[in-house]
Design a protein around this motif. Structure first.
Motif, mmCIF file in Angstrom:
data_model
loop_
_atom_site.group_PDB
_atom_site.id
_atom_site.type_symbol
_atom_site.label_atom_id
_atom_site.label_comp_id
_atom_site.label_asym_id
_atom_site.label_seq_id
_atom_site.Cartn_x
_atom_site.Cartn_y
_atom_site.Cartn_z
ATOM 1 N N GLY A 72 -12.516 -1.316 30.743
ATOM 2 C CA GLY A 72 -12.538 -2.615 30.087
ATOM 3 C C GLY A 72 -13.805 -2.853 29.288
ATOM 4 N N GLN A 73 -14.476 -1.778 28.879
ATOM 5 C CA GLN A 73 -15.741 -1.902 28.156
ATOM 6 C C GLN A 73 -15.583 -1.774 26.647
ATOM 7 N N THR A 74 -14.562 -1.062 26.172
ATOM 8 C CA THR A 74 -14.408 -0.778 24.749
ATOM 9 C C THR A 74 -12.942 -0.890 24.358
ATOM 10 N N ALA A 75 -12.699 -1.528 23.228
ATOM 11 C CA ALA A 75 -11.336 -1.616 22.705
ATOM 12 C C ALA A 75 -10.973 -0.303 22.025
ATOM 13 N N LEU A 76 -9.697 0.054 22.076
ATOM 14 C CA LEU A 76 -9.237 1.230 21.342
ATOM 15 C C LEU A 76 -9.266 0.916 19.853
ATOM 16 N N PRO A 77 -9.539 1.912 19.015
ATOM 17 C CA PRO A 77 -9.651 1.657 17.574
ATOM 18 C C PRO A 77 -8.438 0.959 16.956
ATOM 19 N N GLN A 78 -7.226 1.268 17.403
ATOM 20 C CA GLN A 78 -6.023 0.670 16.809
ATOM 21 C C GLN A 78 -5.626 -0.657 17.446
ATOM 22 N N SER A 79 -6.386 -1.112 18.419
ATOM 23 C CA SER A 79 -5.982 -2.315 19.151
ATOM 24 C C SER A 79 -6.506 -3.591 18.485
ATOM 25 N N ASP A 80 -6.034 -4.721 18.991
ATOM 26 C CA ASP A 80 -6.538 -6.030 18.572
ATOM 27 C C ASP A 80 -7.822 -6.272 19.356
ATOM 28 N N SER A 81 -8.951 -5.945 18.749
ATOM 29 C CA SER A 81 -10.222 -5.992 19.472
ATOM 30 C C SER A 81 -10.584 -7.412 19.899
#
Length: 156
Positions: A72-81
């Motif tokens: 839960g520390q970093t959003a995936l590049p393709q996600s809704d950050s």
């Protein structure tokens, strides 16, 4: 359980499965004396370029990014950050929230910068089209300069 995982358990139709249930993942982590999260990413021994298929359309080879996402520390590049960091903030202790706030702020600013850049590029393309049309129609230098002033629409 280990034998079932290694040989591929049969499902109700007799087809061998390779998936693990959450319960099995937890038991395996307990037996191996590691955190379940470390069973989810790529192994350290993975060949360079090996990808972990998260969905049929989404695969990653960056094991550190995957672990940060699982934690839960970093959003995936393709996600809704924005959504990712907003949800992360709601579940984080206050002292850990500062990094998530910084990440959310960066994400919001990046989204806004992208929108502004897209808007600017669109306006510039429209202005260039007007200038090209004016040049082709024989507009004077003054008329061309007017196209570059805010609020001007071109030759009258």
């Amino acid at each position: 359980m280990l034998a079932n995982i290694e040989t591929g358990r049969r499902d109700s139709d007799g087809v061998r499965r390779r998936e693990l249930s959450i319960d099995e993942l937890v038991v395996l982590a307990v037996v191996l004396d590691i955190s379940p999260i470390h069973l989810l990413g790529l192994p350290d021994s993975a060949e360079p370029g090996t990808k972990l298929q998260l969905t049929p359309e989404l695969a990653f080879s960056d094991s550190e990014l995957l672990l940060e996402w699982f934690r839960g520390q970093t959003a995936l590049p393709q996600s809704d950050s924005r959504q990712f960091y907003s949800a992360a903030l709601q579940r984080m202790p206050a002292d850990e929230g500062q990094q998530a706030i910084a990440d959310l702020t960066r994400s919001v600013l990046q989204d806004r910068a992208a929108a502004l850049s897209e808007s600017f590029n669109s306006e510039m393309a429209a202005t260039l089209e007007k200038i090209n049309a004016a040049v082709q129609s024989g507009a004077s230098p003054e008329e061309l300069a007017a196209l570059l002033r805010p609020g001007e629409t071109g030759p009258k």
